[in-house]
Design a protein around this motif. Sequence first.
Motif, PDB file in Angstrom:
ATOM      1  N   ALA A 129       0.812  -1.224   0.000  1.00 22.94           N
ATOM      2  CA  ALA A 129       0.000   0.000   0.000  1.00 22.94           C
ATOM      3  C   ALA A 129       0.843   1.271   0.000  1.00 22.94           C
ATOM      4  N   ALA A 130       1.908   1.283   0.785  1.00 22.37           N
ATOM      5  CA  ALA A 130       2.684   2.524   0.922  1.00 22.37           C
ATOM      6  C   ALA A 130       3.372   2.907  -0.387  1.00 22.37           C
ATOM      7  N   TYR A 131       3.575   1.939  -1.257  1.00 21.13           N
ATOM      8  CA  TYR A 131       4.322   2.195  -2.496  1.00 21.13           C
ATOM      9  C   TYR A 131       3.400   2.262  -3.715  1.00 21.13           C
ATOM     10  N   ASP A 132       2.094   2.133  -3.483  1.00 18.28           N
ATOM     11  CA  ASP A 132       1.122   2.116  -4.585  1.00 18.28           C
ATOM     12  C   ASP A 132       1.389   0.974  -5.559  1.00 18.28           C
ATOM     13  N   LEU A 133       1.831  -0.152  -5.028  1.00 14.00           N
ATOM     14  CA  LEU A 133       2.194  -1.280  -5.887  1.00 14.00           C
ATOM     15  C   LEU A 133       1.357  -2.516  -5.569  1.00 14.00           C
ATOM     16  N   ILE A 134       1.171  -3.311  -6.595  1.00 11.67           N
ATOM     17  CA  ILE A 134       0.519  -4.611  -6.441  1.00 11.67           C
ATOM     18  C   ILE A 134       1.450  -5.658  -7.042  1.00 11.67           C
ATOM     19  N   GLU A 135       1.614  -6.727  -6.307  1.00  8.62           N
ATOM     20  CA  GLU A 135       2.467  -7.812  -6.771  1.00  8.62           C
ATOM     21  C   GLU A 135       1.545  -8.967  -7.162  1.00  8.62           C
ATOM     22  N   ARG A 136       1.773  -9.546  -8.330  1.00 16.83           N
ATOM     23  CA  ARG A 136       0.910 -10.648  -8.784  1.00 16.83           C
ATOM     24  C   ARG A 136       1.750 -11.833  -9.226  1.00 16.83           C
ATOM     25  N   TRP A 137       1.287 -13.018  -8.904  1.00 16.38           N
ATOM     26  CA  TRP A 137       1.874 -14.240  -9.426  1.00 16.38           C
ATOM     27  C   TRP A 137       0.806 -15.321  -9.378  1.00 16.38           C
ATOM     28  N   VAL A 138       1.068 -16.466 -10.004  1.00 21.38           N
ATOM     29  CA  VAL A 138       0.069 -17.538  -9.978  1.00 21.38           C
ATOM     30  C   VAL A 138       0.727 -18.858  -9.599  1.00 21.38           C
ATOM     31  N   THR A 139      -0.108 -19.743  -9.058  1.00 21.44           N
ATOM     32  CA  THR A 139       0.330 -21.100  -8.747  1.00 21.44           C
ATOM     33  C   THR A 139      -0.623 -22.078  -9.424  1.00 21.44           C
ATOM     34  N   ALA A 140      -0.039 -23.002 -10.181  1.00 21.39           N
ATOM     35  CA  ALA A 140      -0.836 -24.018 -10.875  1.00 21.39           C
ATOM     36  C   ALA A 140      -0.639 -25.349 -10.161  1.00 21.39           C
ATOM     37  N   VAL A 141      -1.723 -26.116 -10.019  1.00 19.47           N
ATOM     38  CA  VAL A 141      -1.634 -27.418  -9.349  1.00 19.47           C
ATOM     39  C   VAL A 141      -2.294 -28.479 -10.218  1.00 19.47           C
ATOM     40  N   ASN A 142      -1.586 -29.581 -10.389  1.00 19.17           N
ATOM     41  CA  ASN A 142      -2.160 -30.735 -11.091  1.00 19.17           C
ATOM     42  C   ASN A 142      -2.755 -31.671 -10.042  1.00 19.17           C
ATOM     43  N   GLU A 143      -4.067 -31.730  -9.972  1.00 21.24           N
ATOM     44  CA  GLU A 143      -4.722 -32.576  -8.972  1.00 21.24           C
ATOM     45  C   GLU A 143      -5.151 -33.919  -9.552  1.00 21.24           C
ATOM     46  N   GLY A 144      -4.728 -34.183 -10.781  1.00 19.65           N
ATOM     47  CA  GLY A 144      -5.168 -35.425 -11.427  1.00 19.65           C
ATOM     48  C   GLY A 144      -4.080 -36.473 -11.484  1.00 19.65           C
ATOM     49  N   PRO A 145      -4.362 -37.597 -12.139  1.00 20.74           N
ATOM     50  CA  PRO A 145      -3.427 -38.723 -12.179  1.00 20.74           C
ATOM     51  C   PRO A 145      -2.453 -38.698 -13.362  1.00 20.74           C
ATOM     52  N   THR A 146      -2.611 -37.739 -14.287  1.00 25.37           N
ATOM     53  CA  THR A 146      -1.718 -37.722 -15.454  1.00 25.37           C
ATOM     54  C   THR A 146      -1.033 -36.363 -15.567  1.00 25.37           C
ATOM     55  N   PRO A 147       0.161 -36.351 -16.172  1.00 24.14           N
ATOM     56  CA  PRO A 147       0.878 -35.071 -16.276  1.00 24.14           C
ATOM     57  C   PRO A 147       0.136 -34.073 -17.160  1.00 24.14           C
ATOM     58  N   ILE A 148       0.370 -32.804 -16.876  1.00 21.75           N
ATOM     59  CA  ILE A 148      -0.164 -31.711 -17.703  1.00 21.75           C
ATOM     60  C   ILE A 148       1.045 -30.918 -18.197  1.00 21.75           C
ATOM     61  N   MET A 149       1.075 -30.633 -19.493  1.00 16.61           N
ATOM     62  CA  MET A 149       2.176 -29.823 -20.012  1.00 16.61           C
ATOM     63  C   MET A 149       1.781 -28.349 -19.943  1.00 16.61           C
ATOM     64  N   ILE A 150       2.627 -27.578 -19.293  1.00 14.55           N
ATOM     65  CA  ILE A 150       2.418 -26.122 -19.299  1.00 14.55           C
ATOM     66  C   ILE A 150       3.268 -25.554 -20.425  1.00 14.55           C
ATOM     67  N   GLU A 151       2.643 -24.853 -21.318  1.00 11.56           N
ATOM     68  CA  GLU A 151       3.376 -24.280 -22.456  1.00 11.56           C
ATOM     69  C   GLU A 151       3.558 -22.776 -22.319  1.00 11.56           C
ATOM     70  N   ARG A 152       2.717 -22.171 -21.541  1.00  8.96           N
ATOM     71  CA  ARG A 152       2.883 -20.742 -21.204  1.00  8.96           C
ATOM     72  C   ARG A 152       2.216 -20.536 -19.853  1.00  8.96           C
ATOM     73  N   ILE A 153       2.897 -19.831 -18.985  1.00 10.74           N
ATOM     74  CA  ILE A 153       2.273 -19.479 -17.705  1.00 10.74           C
ATOM     75  C   ILE A 153       2.891 -18.164 -17.251  1.00 10.74           C
ATOM     76  N   TRP A 154       2.198 -17.090 -17.574  1.00  8.38           N
ATOM     77  CA  TRP A 154       2.736 -15.770 -17.243  1.00  8.38           C
ATOM     78  C   TRP A 154       2.336 -15.379 -15.825  1.00  8.38           C
ATOM     79  N   SER A 155       2.961 -14.318 -15.353  1.00  8.39           N
ATOM     80  CA  SER A 155       2.714 -13.887 -13.976  1.00  8.39           C
ATOM     81  C   SER A 155       1.441 -13.059 -13.871  1.00  8.39           C
ATOM     82  N   ALA A 156       1.202 -12.230 -14.873  1.00  7.72           N
ATOM     83  CA  ALA A 156       0.060 -11.307 -14.768  1.00  7.72           C
ATOM     84  C   ALA A 156      -0.257 -10.715 -16.124  1.00  7.72           C
TER      85      ALA A 156
END
Length: 702
Positions: A129-156
Amino acid sequence: MPIFATPQGWVLETANTGYALGLNAAGLLAHCYWGPRLTTAADYPPPPNPPAWGSFNNPAQLTPEEYPGYADIKFSEPCLKLSFADGVRDVVLRFESAAMPDGDRPELHITLRDAVYPFRLTLHYRVHAAYDLIERWVTAVNEGPTPIMIERIWSAQWHLPPGDSYRLSHLTGRFMDEFHLRREPLGHGVKVLESRRITSSHHHNSWFAVDRGHADEDSGAVWFGACAWSGNWKLAAEVTDFASTRLSLGINDWDFAWRLKPGESFSTPASCAGFTGDGFGGASRRMHDYIRDGVLPHGRQLHQVLYNSWEATEFAVDEPSQTRLAELAAAMGIELFVIDDGWFHRRNHDRAGLGDWWPDTQKFPNGLQPLIAKVTALGMQFGLWIEPEMVNPDSDLYRAHPDWVIHFPTRARTEGRNQLILNMGRPDVQDYLIAKLDRLLAEHTISFIKWDMNRNVSEPGWPDAPGDQRELWVRYVQGLYRVWGTLRERHRHIVWQSCSGGGGRADLGILHYADQIWPSDNTEPAARLAIQEGFSQLFPAGTMESWVTDMGPQHLSLAFRFHVGMCGALGIGGHLEHWDAARRAEAAEWIARYKTIRPLVQLGDCYRLRSPQQHAFSALQYVAKDRSEAVLFAFRTHIPAPAILPPIYLRGLDPDAPYEVEGIAGARSGRAWMHAGLSIALADFESTVRRIRRLYRTMPAA
Ligand code: GLA
């Protein structure tokens, strides 16, 4: 309340700004607002519900989504692109829940889930708040039994108010010539800035500032930010045909893939961004404060005046040569003596030695400790250069572990500066470096480390990778952070500098590990002024190491060279044995002077008064947080005669308090210095440094 829920979504407020998002009627998480803080919660606009525009632009295409996945009939830049094991290659994100967890810093977590597949994605928002800034990131979770390929995953994806035209400011450069500030209109389509070099790179920086074309240093709406990542990154600034402008930022998707195994998660680096009405200067000062308070491990620590022997002795370092330099350095008031390249096993040139991190026995028959003892006895601390990520083929390390470098088995290993890159993604490489460097640091009294990285990547292979080889780009950086972070944790007193052939690794990510940055190998002072101006867009002066050297035309005075260096964390890199007694005495005076203004420079508010990239007559000012004092630097390079220098208008002073400016008779109000200005006469390649002092808190009655 920095974060609150409204009937239509969520609002993130900082001291001066508001940012709103919410679910629209179609269930998409849409961006609603980013700009000045509004008066009441009800003032924030609701999530947009755009109607279709013919059959070629459906509502989803026209919705400014906070974090669009590739799905639906949508063609603007998505932040997320996946491939599921059955060949399905889109991702349909649906809102699941929102939370505002208790913690030191206010956060909003919004969890989305694929409509069909066991894939969960959490969007993280942290408010500074003091710096007028917002920080963004994401977390992806594979909850299934097979792999998932991530080909792009940007922060914001950062959205600007719709309907306006914008201008993008960014930094470009190259080795020895970093941080040129460019401003250009954003036109329709996608403007891409990126690094594919495995470091954040000299060539572009992920810092951006966007305005409506008429902001200046002091005023105007500016949206600004950067990505906290020290490897390949990408910024896509897109203007759609419907006048929607958005900037997406994160790990570069070029040649990237990540195999997300069952039960695993993947978190992106953060992108930090803000809004200000105080122009480009206001944007920089907010970032500077945030970096000092929220990123750097010890952001309020003052940096010592150092001597670095690289430009003096290059690889010819040995105990006698360094002792002579150390004696001269100490007599000048230098506080930290740093040996650069050339001190380790068989490092007599750049063709051998990298990887073998122990002192060369020819140059230092009794190791480094006798020299360190002399340096310490002279009243200075001791520092060392290392380049841990690299190996020369002519080294014991490479002979023992040729498979540890990044390579394709069927291709020749292209060398850059006769060196190959260790695969920092490999845990065995990380463990080796931690062990070797930990020992070096434990066995010697070392207060400062310059961590270098002197080539970019080629043949980006990892034949025995545990997952997809294309994970290299990310695992490399994660490994780098692990090694550096572990060493930092074990040796807490050490000050660390990030160097990559100069400014090749200057980013918000590395500043969690490094205390300062070496912005460029170019120490020619006129060129340096321009480099430093670009650097200051994002980074505070305390992180900006700046040396006085012998580079450049000899007519450049020592004073000019010092004034340039004094704008940052001052260092000396000239060959002191070639400096006569008068030059060393003058240097000692400048060093003493610097120590008196050091807190102002390193911790004060930076005001760029006149741009050295645009003008041959430039000026820069640092102001104490309480406005009680300031320091002004002014520089003239070549201006053909007859020249009339314009006034300098100071900034950041108390308008109603009287101030004195060194060298100018009479006190005047802060308002007068800021609006009537002051004149300084300078000849070609002359410069000046002036202290500014507040006399009282208010002007005495007339
Ligand atoms: C890089 C650095 C220089 C110096 C040399 C040593 O070029 O940027 O400052 O440390 O390496 O080889």
